[in-house]
Design a protein around this motif. Structure first.
Motif, short mmCIF file in Angstrom:
data_model
loop_
_atom_site.label_atom_id
_atom_site.label_comp_id
_atom_site.label_asym_id
_atom_site.label_seq_id
_atom_site.Cartn_x
_atom_site.Cartn_y
_atom_site.Cartn_z
N LEU A 173 0.93 -1.10 0.11
CA LEU A 173 -0.05 -0.09 -0.11
C LEU A 173 0.75 1.22 0.09
O LEU A 173 1.96 1.22 0.79
CB LEU A 173 -1.04 -0.06 1.17
CG LEU A 173 -1.96 -1.18 1.11
CD1 LEU A 173 -2.76 -0.98 2.84
CD2 LEU A 173 -2.97 -1.05 0.14
N PRO A 174 0.34 2.32 -0.68
CA PRO A 174 1.31 3.55 -0.64
C PRO A 174 1.11 4.49 0.38
O PRO A 174 0.78 5.72 0.60
CB PRO A 174 0.46 4.36 -1.92
CG PRO A 174 -0.74 3.83 -1.97
CD PRO A 174 -0.88 2.30 -1.57
N VAL A 175 1.18 3.54 1.64
CA VAL A 175 1.06 4.53 2.98
C VAL A 175 2.21 4.17 3.88
O VAL A 175 2.72 2.98 3.89
CB VAL A 175 -0.12 4.18 3.64
CG1 VAL A 175 -1.31 4.77 2.93
CG2 VAL A 175 -0.36 2.74 3.98
N ARG A 176 2.49 4.99 4.82
CA ARG A 176 3.70 4.85 5.91
C ARG A 176 3.03 4.92 7.09
O ARG A 176 2.28 6.15 7.68
CB ARG A 176 4.97 5.64 5.82
CG ARG A 176 5.74 5.09 6.57
CD ARG A 176 7.35 5.72 6.37
NE ARG A 176 8.40 5.44 7.22
CZ ARG A 176 8.70 5.92 8.50
NH1 ARG A 176 7.90 6.96 9.01
NH2 ARG A 176 9.72 5.65 9.26
N LEU A 177 2.62 4.04 8.12
CA LEU A 177 1.97 4.23 9.29
C LEU A 177 2.71 4.16 10.34
O LEU A 177 3.57 3.23 10.97
CB LEU A 177 0.91 2.87 9.49
CG LEU A 177 -0.17 3.03 10.30
CD1 LEU A 177 -1.38 4.22 9.94
CD2 LEU A 177 -0.88 1.61 10.43
N PRO A 178 2.79 5.34 11.05
CA PRO A 178 3.51 5.71 12.44
C PRO A 178 3.07 4.95 13.63
O PRO A 178 2.15 4.31 13.43
CB PRO A 178 3.51 7.06 12.64
CG PRO A 178 3.07 7.74 11.20
CD PRO A 178 2.08 6.60 10.64
N PRO A 179 3.95 4.81 14.59
CA PRO A 179 3.50 3.73 15.62
C PRO A 179 2.44 4.58 16.31
O PRO A 179 2.28 5.88 16.44
CB PRO A 179 4.84 3.96 16.55
CG PRO A 179 5.75 4.24 15.67
CD PRO A 179 5.47 5.23 14.60
N GLY A 180 1.14 3.72 16.70
CA GLY A 180 0.15 4.15 17.40
C GLY A 180 -0.69 4.81 16.49
O GLY A 180 -1.77 5.42 17.00
N ARG A 181 -0.62 5.00 15.33
CA ARG A 181 -1.76 5.67 14.44
C ARG A 181 -2.63 4.73 13.79
O ARG A 181 -2.39 3.65 13.68
CB ARG A 181 -1.00 6.42 13.25
CG ARG A 181 0.16 7.48 13.93
CD ARG A 181 -0.42 8.42 14.45
NE ARG A 181 0.36 9.61 15.27
CZ ARG A 181 1.11 10.42 14.24
NH1 ARG A 181 0.55 10.69 12.96
NH2 ARG A 181 2.06 11.40 14.92
N ARG A 182 -3.71 5.25 13.46
CA ARG A 182 -4.85 4.50 12.90
C ARG A 182 -5.24 5.34 11.44
O ARG A 182 -5.17 6.53 11.53
CB ARG A 182 -6.21 4.61 13.79
CG ARG A 182 -7.32 3.90 13.09
CD ARG A 182 -8.59 3.92 14.48
NE ARG A 182 -8.33 3.57 15.34
CZ ARG A 182 -8.56 2.23 15.80
NH1 ARG A 182 -9.26 1.56 14.85
NH2 ARG A 182 -8.40 1.51 17.07
N LEU A 183 -5.62 4.53 10.75
CA LEU A 183 -5.71 4.97 9.07
C LEU A 183 -7.03 4.23 8.35
O LEU A 183 -6.94 2.93 8.56
CB LEU A 183 -4.52 4.71 8.44
CG LEU A 183 -4.32 5.61 6.80
CD1 LEU A 183 -4.44 6.85 6.78
CD2 LEU A 183 -3.00 4.93 6.34
N THR A 184 -7.85 5.10 8.03
CA THR A 184 -8.93 4.67 7.17
C THR A 184 -8.90 4.69 5.89
O THR A 184 -8.21 5.75 5.21
CB THR A 184 -10.08 5.53 7.78
OG1 THR A 184 -10.31 5.40 9.12
CG2 THR A 184 -11.47 5.08 7.02
N LEU A 185 -8.86 3.56 5.18
CA LEU A 185 -8.71 3.25 3.81
C LEU A 185 -10.06 2.51 3.31
O LEU A 185 -10.69 2.09 3.92
CB LEU A 185 -7.48 2.35 3.56
CG LEU A 185 -6.21 3.02 4.05
CD1 LEU A 185 -5.14 2.01 4.14
CD2 LEU A 185 -5.78 4.17 3.30
N ASP A 186 -9.81 2.26 1.78
CA ASP A 186 -10.86 1.61 1.04
C ASP A 186 -10.37 0.88 -0.08
O ASP A 186 -9.36 1.69 -0.77
CB ASP A 186 -12.12 2.47 0.91
CG ASP A 186 -11.86 3.56 -0.25
OD1 ASP A 186 -11.63 3.45 -1.44
OD2 ASP A 186 -11.78 4.83 0.35
N GLU A 187 -11.08 -0.07 -0.40
CA GLU A 187 -10.89 -0.96 -1.52
C GLU A 187 -11.89 -0.76 -2.53
O GLU A 187 -13.14 -1.10 -2.35
CB GLU A 187 -10.18 -2.27 -0.93
CG GLU A 187 -9.57 -3.11 -2.25
CD GLU A 187 -8.30 -2.95 -2.54
OE1 GLU A 187 -7.77 -3.46 -3.43
OE2 GLU A 187 -7.63 -1.89 -1.67
N PRO A 188 -11.60 -0.48 -3.95
CA PRO A 188 -12.76 -0.15 -4.82
C PRO A 188 -13.24 -1.82 -5.37
O PRO A 188 -12.27 -2.58 -5.38
CB PRO A 188 -12.10 0.30 -6.02
CG PRO A 188 -10.51 0.21 -5.78
CD PRO A 188 -10.18 0.02 -4.27
#
Length: 278
Positions: free
Chosen positions: A187-202
């Protein structure tokens, strides 16, 4: 000298020898890490540690200098022995300060700046780099998976102490077998410690009529495989509405036929009774 005893300037030195060969410039001043030879501040510590150092403010001008000190940074707490001070002409002031590493800070680098501002608004900064030590833990979860229209939504949560670049695989099974199967991809994301990220898949080619179970599988270097699931039913509502309307029409017609038959039977029964009485 202990830091607690240095509520005023730790050291104030006259610099006649240093400035003898340097023309005095009104308003000329500079800041640097104390001791010379360091372009910036660097320290290492564990979560909760309190680190100490000293900032030099040099007044090369011919008049007194008044400055204020503050700090910016990535969650770092910086406290100066004197956040505001006056420095005589041709004098260097050594200002002690402490940096407190947050108790919940994950391992890695945190960057900040020490800022000095004079009464005219001129500001100068020195870079601050703190390296936080501790065990590195990679942990990732995928949560709140849902099918919304032609998209699959989900949340990734970094529950470890290191930044993660996740990989995602998508699979869905319907009543008659697999209806979606996407190979793992980064995935084209970098998730830092403790973070939450909302994504979707077509999912533009989802089934028009089916009951499916969607499974998302997420991996990252050093982290255990994480899986999230969701169920959904797809119904072509236009066709369903037409079918329902047809069913209602048939039911209404059946009711009407029954009523006619009952009406005819009632008339016949009345005729029979009348004939008998006659």
């Amino acid at each position: 000298m202990p830091y607690a005893a240095a509520r005023a300037l730790l050291l104030t030195l006259s610099l006649p020898l240093l400035l003898a060969a340097t023309p005095a410039t009104p308003g000329g001043w500079s800041v640097a890490p104390s001791g010379g030879g360091r372009p910036s501040f660097y320290a290492e510590g564990t979560p909760g540690a309190v680190l100490q150092d000293t900032l030099s403010v040099t007044n090369r001008g011919t008049g007194p200098l008044t400055v204020r000190l503050r700090a910016t940074g990535d969650g770092l707490r910086v406290a100066f022995a004197e956040p505001a001070l006056g420095i005589p002409a041709r004098t260097r002031a050594e200002v002690p300060f402490t940096v407190t590493v947050p108790a919940d800070a994950p391992p890695g680098d945190r960057v900040g700046r020490l800022l000095v501002r004079d009464s005219t608004g001129r500001e100068s900064a020195v870079r601050l780099l703190i390296r936080v030590g501790g065990p590195e833990l990679a942990a990732l979860t995928v949560e709140h998976v849902a099918v919304r229209g032609d998209r699959i939504t989900y949340e990734l949560v970094n529950r470890g102490t290191t930044a993660l670049v996740p990989r995602l695989a998508v699979h869905a099974d319907g009543v008659l077998g697999a209806v979606l199967d996407r190979a793992p991809r980064t995935l084209p994301v970098r998730l830092p410690p403790g973070r939450r990220l909302t994504l979707d898949e077509p999912w533009p080619d989802r089934p028009a009529l089916d009951a499916v179970t969607v499974r998302l599988t997420v991996t990252a270097p050093g982290a255990a495989r994480a899986t999230g699931r969701a169920s959904a039913r797809f119904v072509p509502w236009g066709a369903a509405a037409g079918t329902a309307a047809g069913a209602l029409s048939v039911a209404a017609a059946a009711v009407a036929v029954r009523r006619r038959r009952r009406g005819r039977a009632t008339v016949t029964n009345r005729a029979a009774v009348t004939g008998a009485l006659t």
